[in-house]
Design a protein around this motif. Sequence first.
Motif, mmCIF file in Angstrom:
data_model
loop_
_atom_site.group_PDB
_atom_site.id
_atom_site.type_symbol
_atom_site.label_atom_id
_atom_site.label_comp_id
_atom_site.label_asym_id
_atom_site.label_seq_id
_atom_site.Cartn_x
_atom_site.Cartn_y
_atom_site.Cartn_z
ATOM 1 N N THR A 83 9.795 5.452 8.061
ATOM 2 C CA THR A 83 8.775 4.417 7.408
ATOM 3 C C THR A 83 8.293 3.299 8.188
ATOM 4 O O THR A 83 9.253 2.646 9.180
ATOM 5 N N VAL A 84 7.280 3.176 8.583
ATOM 6 C CA VAL A 84 6.257 2.049 9.176
ATOM 7 C C VAL A 84 6.509 1.048 8.781
ATOM 8 O O VAL A 84 6.053 0.611 7.279
ATOM 9 N N LEU A 85 6.981 0.055 9.115
ATOM 10 C CA LEU A 85 7.761 -1.588 8.481
ATOM 11 C C LEU A 85 6.585 -2.353 7.912
ATOM 12 O O LEU A 85 7.177 -3.423 8.048
ATOM 13 N N LEU B 5 -4.251 13.994 -1.298
ATOM 14 C CA LEU B 5 -3.910 12.810 -0.361
ATOM 15 C C LEU B 5 -3.254 11.132 -0.775
ATOM 16 O O LEU B 5 -1.863 10.816 -0.163
ATOM 17 N N GLN B 6 -3.680 10.667 -2.218
ATOM 18 C CA GLN B 6 -3.174 9.676 -3.307
ATOM 19 C C GLN B 6 -1.924 9.931 -3.751
ATOM 20 O O GLN B 6 -0.956 9.479 -3.303
ATOM 21 N N VAL B 7 -2.257 11.669 -3.487
ATOM 22 C CA VAL B 7 -0.183 11.641 -3.977
ATOM 23 C C VAL B 7 0.722 11.158 -2.940
ATOM 24 O O VAL B 7 1.788 10.727 -3.176
ATOM 25 N N ALA C 175 4.436 5.543 -0.365
ATOM 26 C CA ALA C 175 5.147 3.635 -0.767
ATOM 27 C C ALA C 175 6.757 4.066 -1.614
ATOM 28 O O ALA C 175 7.015 2.951 -1.857
ATOM 29 N N GLU C 176 7.105 4.741 -2.099
ATOM 30 C CA GLU C 176 8.266 4.468 -2.477
ATOM 31 C C GLU C 176 9.527 4.223 -1.234
ATOM 32 O O GLU C 176 10.589 3.790 -2.134
ATOM 33 N N SER C 177 8.906 5.081 -0.329
ATOM 34 C CA SER C 177 9.913 4.172 0.070
ATOM 35 C C SER C 177 10.215 3.168 1.306
ATOM 36 O O SER C 177 11.027 2.508 1.678
ATOM 37 N N TYR C 178 9.005 1.664 0.814
ATOM 38 C CA TYR C 178 8.659 0.445 0.509
ATOM 39 C C TYR C 178 10.094 0.307 -0.171
ATOM 40 O O TYR C 178 9.446 0.141 -1.441
ATOM 41 N N LYS C 179 10.928 -0.856 0.108
ATOM 42 C CA LYS C 179 11.729 -1.197 -0.440
ATOM 43 C C LYS C 179 10.694 -2.747 -0.924
ATOM 44 O O LYS C 179 11.845 -3.076 -2.446
ATOM 45 N N ASP C 180 10.449 -3.665 -0.292
ATOM 46 C CA ASP C 180 9.718 -4.908 -0.247
ATOM 47 C C ASP C 180 8.947 -4.271 -1.434
ATOM 48 O O ASP C 180 7.504 -4.103 -0.143
ATOM 49 N N GLU C 181 8.571 -4.899 -2.041
ATOM 50 C CA GLU C 181 7.781 -4.742 -3.313
ATOM 51 C C GLU C 181 6.225 -4.894 -2.578
ATOM 52 O O GLU C 181 4.981 -4.185 -3.223
ATOM 53 N N ARG C 182 6.259 -6.193 -2.360
ATOM 54 C CA ARG C 182 4.894 -6.997 -1.318
ATOM 55 C C ARG C 182 4.497 -5.849 -0.649
ATOM 56 O O ARG C 182 2.907 -5.648 -0.161
ATOM 57 N N LEU C 183 5.528 -5.461 0.085
ATOM 58 C CA LEU C 183 5.093 -4.556 1.799
ATOM 59 C C LEU C 183 4.130 -2.766 0.754
ATOM 60 O O LEU C 183 2.945 -2.914 1.805
ATOM 61 N N ARG C 184 4.855 -2.517 -0.395
ATOM 62 C CA ARG C 184 4.231 -1.598 -0.564
ATOM 63 C C ARG C 184 2.846 -1.720 -0.967
ATOM 64 O O ARG C 184 1.870 -0.615 -0.830
ATOM 65 N N TYR C 185 2.807 -2.416 -1.379
ATOM 66 C CA TYR C 185 1.264 -2.755 -2.297
ATOM 67 C C TYR C 185 0.416 -3.474 -1.659
ATOM 68 O O TYR C 185 -1.000 -2.708 -0.834
ATOM 69 N N ILE C 186 1.121 -3.513 0.215
ATOM 70 C CA ILE C 186 -0.008 -3.935 1.312
ATOM 71 C C ILE C 186 -0.349 -2.204 1.891
ATOM 72 O O ILE C 186 -1.469 -1.674 2.809
ATOM 73 N N GLU D 11 -8.759 -3.665 -5.399
ATOM 74 C CA GLU D 11 -8.488 -4.630 -6.313
ATOM 75 C C GLU D 11 -6.870 -4.669 -7.292
ATOM 76 O O GLU D 11 -6.867 -6.044 -6.899
ATOM 77 N N GLN D 12 -5.987 -3.755 -7.368
ATOM 78 C CA GLN D 12 -5.459 -3.881 -7.873
ATOM 79 C C GLN D 12 -4.186 -3.444 -7.379
ATOM 80 O O GLN D 12 -3.634 -4.587 -7.912
ATOM 81 N N TYR D 13 -4.349 -3.049 -6.618
ATOM 82 C CA TYR D 13 -3.086 -3.721 -5.313
ATOM 83 C C TYR D 13 -3.317 -4.441 -4.626
ATOM 84 O O TYR D 13 -2.257 -5.538 -4.281
#
Length: 483
Positions: free
Chosen positions: A255-257, A313-315, A321-332, A368-370
């Motif tokens: 996972t890219v940090l 690609l979106q899928v 994105a599910e591999s990011y434990k930090d919700e904030r970083l997931r949206y980034i 915008e949603q993200y």
Amino acid sequence: MRSFSFSSIPNLEDLSFSSFSTSPNGESRSYGTGYSRGLVWMEKVHMYLIDPEASILLKEIAELMILAGHAPNMCRAYGETRHNMLMRCLSLLDVQIEQKSYDNPAAATANGACSMQLYEKNQKMWIQALKVFVSTILPEERNSCAQIFGCDRKVEEDCFARATTRCTGELLTFGSMMANVKVNDQQHHKVPLLLQMHEELLKLQPTINNLMSGEAKGVISEQASMLLDKLGKEASSLLLEFLNVCSNLKPWQNTVLDGDILPLTQHVVGFVEQLNEYSDMIDLILLLTVEKEDKEITKSPWERYVLMLLARLQVKVEEKAESYKDERLRYIFLMNNAMHVLKGSGSSDLSMSMWDDQNRQQFVIRVEQYATAYLRASWTGALFQLSDQAVPRELPYEIRSTNSVKKSMKKFNSALGEISRVQTTWKVPNPQLRQHLRLVILQHVFPAYRAHLRRPRPGFHMEKHVKYTLDDIENHVLDLFEG
């Protein structure tokens, strides 16, 4: 023919395009798909053509031989001689076909495949050779036959066919071999190269048909058409294969940090931008048998292909994105990838029809949603400490104005410090998006923090508990997302 001493050329086999990349004055002149056309190089090609002055003498000889009844033998001798010379000319253009190549197009490569660099080099050589052979060599040979054998139309056609048919066929066979060759890299990288070959042959096919006649025209026309069909089918097959690759990729282990753009996203967007130049040709060769809504029926095969590719690609992006434990970083991460696709859709390299208002608006809304989800997950807790709601209402006013305010300020300072420490390492590569995020954060934090500091609290000295000034907060926010 001209009399040349080949011994004066040290290495005839080395007369490739790399030897003639510059003109005598040192300036490179672009020609074809990447190689240069210099005066020295053109002189080498003309070595294999018939001198116009010699044609005058040859014409007199040919007329006498025709009158003497030796036309059949003369045609055979002329055709064989010129065929050998033109094959040498093809060798000069680096088009050399060995017998073993017919059975195994990649016989000279390891593991039955070649590197992408070698494949691209051969592809460019073939396009260059095709242009020179059809635009220069064949017309010159046709003019020579007209000058020498013009007294007998049948003899003229026979000599030209004998001299050029096999050479032209060899050139087309080399192109067919190129379509078959496997590369060590991902096969879909061949698609733009195959489309270039298809485009050049399609443009030159009318010239070939006009120069040829009789049975030779039928043979070469059929071979050219078969090559066009083969190039189109191979490109179409690789395009559809790339769709499956995007769908069947396994989840990434690492996972890219910093939340940066997924390499697959960059690759897909770059692939689409590169191929869009050939969108009209792709529409001709790409046949998609997929069910679409009525609104998609009006779109071209290429446009439908791109939309399908982006959907897959979106899928994969959401799966990653599910591999990011930090919700904030997931949206980034999600925001970065959606923004990269949106930026690619606005490129001048892409047709506007593909990215109509509806499609673009979908990606704008997604970004915008993200961004909104990130702000909510990252800053809501900190801003809550600056509101009156952070102080329990059931406590007496004096207590609410002292201990609870101290705790809320301490919690805000801690939250801001954590955000600054962690999110400075996160990355938002798009400068416009990065600045926009910072501005939105400041627009939310500044008014709340300023109001909190100015809120009247009799007997309570707020300045003793203030760790960050407004300027400090601004500096912390402006340092975010640099990676």
